[in-house]
Design an enzyme around this catalytic site. Structure first.
Site, PDB file in Angstrom:
ATOM      1  N   HIS A   1      41.834 -14.454  70.722  1.00  0.00           N
ATOM      2  CA  HIS A   1      42.190 -13.299  71.554  1.00  0.00           C
ATOM      3  C   HIS A   1      40.944 -12.742  72.277  1.00  0.00           C
ATOM      4  O   HIS A   1      41.071 -12.117  73.325  1.00  0.00           O
ATOM      5  CB  HIS A   1      42.773 -12.161  70.698  1.00  0.00           C
ATOM      6  CG  HIS A   1      44.205 -12.340  70.294  1.00  0.00           C
ATOM      7  ND1 HIS A   1      44.601 -13.293  69.393  1.00  0.00           N
ATOM      8  CD2 HIS A   1      45.331 -11.682  70.655  1.00  0.00           C
ATOM      9  CE1 HIS A   1      45.930 -13.188  69.212  1.00  0.00           C
ATOM     10  NE2 HIS A   1      46.381 -12.224  69.962  1.00  0.00           N
TER      11      HIS A   1
ATOM     12  N   ASP B   1      49.728 -19.754  67.967  1.00  0.00           N
ATOM     13  CA  ASP B   1      48.784 -18.684  67.656  1.00  0.00           C
ATOM     14  C   ASP B   1      49.593 -17.518  67.091  1.00  0.00           C
ATOM     15  O   ASP B   1      50.823 -17.472  67.242  1.00  0.00           O
ATOM     16  CB  ASP B   1      48.021 -18.241  68.918  1.00  0.00           C
ATOM     17  CG  ASP B   1      47.046 -17.094  68.642  1.00  0.00           C
ATOM     18  OD1 ASP B   1      46.422 -17.093  67.562  1.00  0.00           O
ATOM     19  OD2 ASP B   1      46.907 -16.187  69.487  1.00  0.00           O
ATOM     20  N   SER B   2      48.893 -16.566  66.508  1.00  0.00           N
ATOM     21  CA  SER B   2      49.554 -15.364  66.008  1.00  0.00           C
ATOM     22  C   SER B   2      50.111 -14.536  67.164  1.00  0.00           C
ATOM     23  O   SER B   2      50.789 -13.543  66.935  1.00  0.00           O
ATOM     24  CB  SER B   2      48.553 -14.512  65.232  1.00  0.00           C
ATOM     25  OG  SER B   2      47.526 -14.097  66.111  1.00  0.00           O
TER      26      SER B   2
ATOM     27  N   CYS C   1      37.731 -15.589  67.422  1.00  0.00           N
ATOM     28  CA  CYS C   1      39.167 -15.309  67.490  1.00  0.00           C
ATOM     29  C   CYS C   1      39.600 -15.609  68.919  1.00  0.00           C
ATOM     30  O   CYS C   1      38.912 -15.198  69.864  1.00  0.00           O
ATOM     31  CB  CYS C   1      39.416 -13.846  67.138  1.00  0.00           C
ATOM     32  SG  CYS C   1      41.107 -13.286  67.472  1.00  0.00           S
TER      33      CYS C   1
ATOM     34  N   CYS D   1      44.206 -20.724  66.846  1.00  0.00           N
ATOM     35  CA  CYS D   1      43.970 -19.490  66.097  1.00  0.00           C
ATOM     36  C   CYS D   1      42.938 -19.792  65.016  1.00  0.00           C
ATOM     37  O   CYS D   1      43.166 -20.660  64.169  1.00  0.00           O
ATOM     38  CB  CYS D   1      45.297 -19.050  65.479  1.00  0.00           C
ATOM     39  SG  CYS D   1      45.176 -17.625  64.400  1.00  0.00           S
TER      40      CYS D   1
ATOM     41  N   GLU E   1      47.404  -7.427  72.015  1.00  0.00           N
ATOM     42  CA  GLU E   1      48.840  -7.760  72.031  1.00  0.00           C
ATOM     43  C   GLU E   1      49.647  -6.705  72.795  1.00  0.00           C
ATOM     44  O   GLU E   1      50.663  -7.006  73.389  1.00  0.00           O
ATOM     45  CB  GLU E   1      49.371  -7.867  70.591  1.00  0.00           C
ATOM     46  CG  GLU E   1      48.934  -9.127  69.850  1.00  0.00           C
ATOM     47  CD  GLU E   1      49.615 -10.395  70.343  1.00  0.00           C
ATOM     48  OE1 GLU E   1      50.816 -10.356  70.628  1.00  0.00           O
ATOM     49  OE2 GLU E   1      48.923 -11.423  70.462  1.00  0.00           O
TER      50      GLU E   1
HETATM   51  N1  DGL Z   1      43.996 -15.470  67.723  1.00  0.00           N
HETATM   52  C1  DGL Z   1      43.844 -15.299  66.303  1.00  0.00           C
HETATM   53  C2  DGL Z   1      42.526 -15.921  65.855  1.00  0.00           C
HETATM   54  O1  DGL Z   1      41.998 -16.738  66.565  1.00  0.00           O
HETATM   55  C3  DGL Z   1      44.048 -13.862  65.964  1.00  0.00           C
HETATM   56  C4  DGL Z   1      44.324 -13.638  64.531  1.00  0.00           C
HETATM   57  C5  DGL Z   1      45.096 -12.415  64.227  1.00  0.00           C
HETATM   58  O2  DGL Z   1      46.267 -12.372  64.598  1.00  0.00           O
HETATM   59  O3  DGL Z   1      44.545 -11.540  63.551  1.00  0.00           O
HETATM   60  O4  DGL Z   1      42.002 -15.648  64.823  1.00  0.00           O
END
Ligand code: DGL
Length: 262
Positions: A185, A10-11, A183, A73, A151
């Site tokens: 997050h 993931d990011s 998302c 993600c 984050e």
């Molecule tokens: N968890 C990522 C998603 O599902 C976040 C993306 C981001 O870093 O903007 O889209």
């Protein structure tokens, strides 16, 4: 091959919402998770940049011997999964906003979707919304600013509550009865989201569905682990480890967190 780890990326720390569901469903699988927090948010980057970051993460997970990769993600899935599937032989599981279940369950004919700009502007997202546009109206909102606050561990900050209110309250004017969290997050914001949207709007997130799909694909490919003991879990993060550890503090399985520059 069967006892090799499942790779997840993931990011940042959001994909742990998926990892938690996966570990619940297939507890004896080993996992390696990459939190690319240094490059978060992906959602504000171009499609080309998101593909390049997804390649980097994929190659690292392949070099660690992963038998299957979960792109935990939405932004990376909707922009990069086609490219990754065409160029790597490892099986991929992706996650995209759960428009279908929301559309089929909606009684008011209107659903809200909170996702990143990168997801909302992707071709895959456009294709899916088009498919359901005859039966529902989608109210789309870019959650700009939410991922960086998560984050930083500012889940309960007034700043985050204010942003969420700005994004969600207008959706209520459209009489939405489902809110799709697009998302990984965002499931960490569910308590705050509920306070804003109330009890009449059902929140849909796809964590469990991704875990079920992972198990089904492992079965289909005959890749389920044969080891009956609990799996080993390793988290690599290319930023500070504090918030990741906090977000994992509610899990009962053992895991290791390691800082790695990738
Ligand atoms: N968890 C990522 C998603 O599902 C976040 C993306 C981001 O870093 O903007 O889209």
């Amino acid at each position: 091959m069967k006892n090799k780890p499942i790779g997840i990326f993931d990011s940042g720390i959001g994909g742990t919402s998926i990892w938690k569901e996966v570990v619940k469903l297939v507890p004896n699988e080993n996992t390696i998770y990459l939190a690319d927090s240094k490059n978060a948010p992906y959602g504000e980057k171009s499609s080309e940049e998101i593909i390049a970051l997804s390649i980097k993460n994929t190659e690292l997970l392949i070099s660690k011997g992963c038998k299957l990769i979960i792109i935990a993600c939405n932004t990376a899935t909707t922009n990069a999964i086609d490219y990754l599937r065409e160029n790597y032989s490892v099986p991929f599981i992706g996650i995209e906003p759960a428009i279908k279940p929301a559309a089929l369950l909606s009684k008011t004919g209107a659903i809200g979707i909170l996702a990143t700009k990168g997801t909302l502007s992707s071709k895959l997202f456009e294709k899916t919304t088009k498919e359901y546009s005859k039966i529902i109206t989608t109210i789309e909102q870019d959650g700009e600013g939410l991922v960086p606050l998560i984050e930083e561990g500012k889940l309960n900050s007034p700043e985050l509550t204010e942003l969420l209110s700005t994004y969600l309250k207008p959706m209520l004017n459209f009489n939405i009865d489902h809110l799709v969290l697009g998302c990984t997050h965002y499931p960490y914001l569910i308590p705050q989201i509920k306070k804003i949207i109330g009890d009449n709007v059902t929140i849909i997130d796809s964590g469990e569905a991704v875990a079920r799909q992972t198990k089904a694909i492992l079965e289909k490919l005959d890749l389920l682990s044969t080891d009956l003991s609990k799996g080993n879990h390793l988290f690599y993060i290319n930023a500070e480890t504090k918030v990741l550890k906090e977000i994992l503090s509610d899990v009962s399985v053992e895991f290791k967190v390691q800082k790695l520059d990738f």
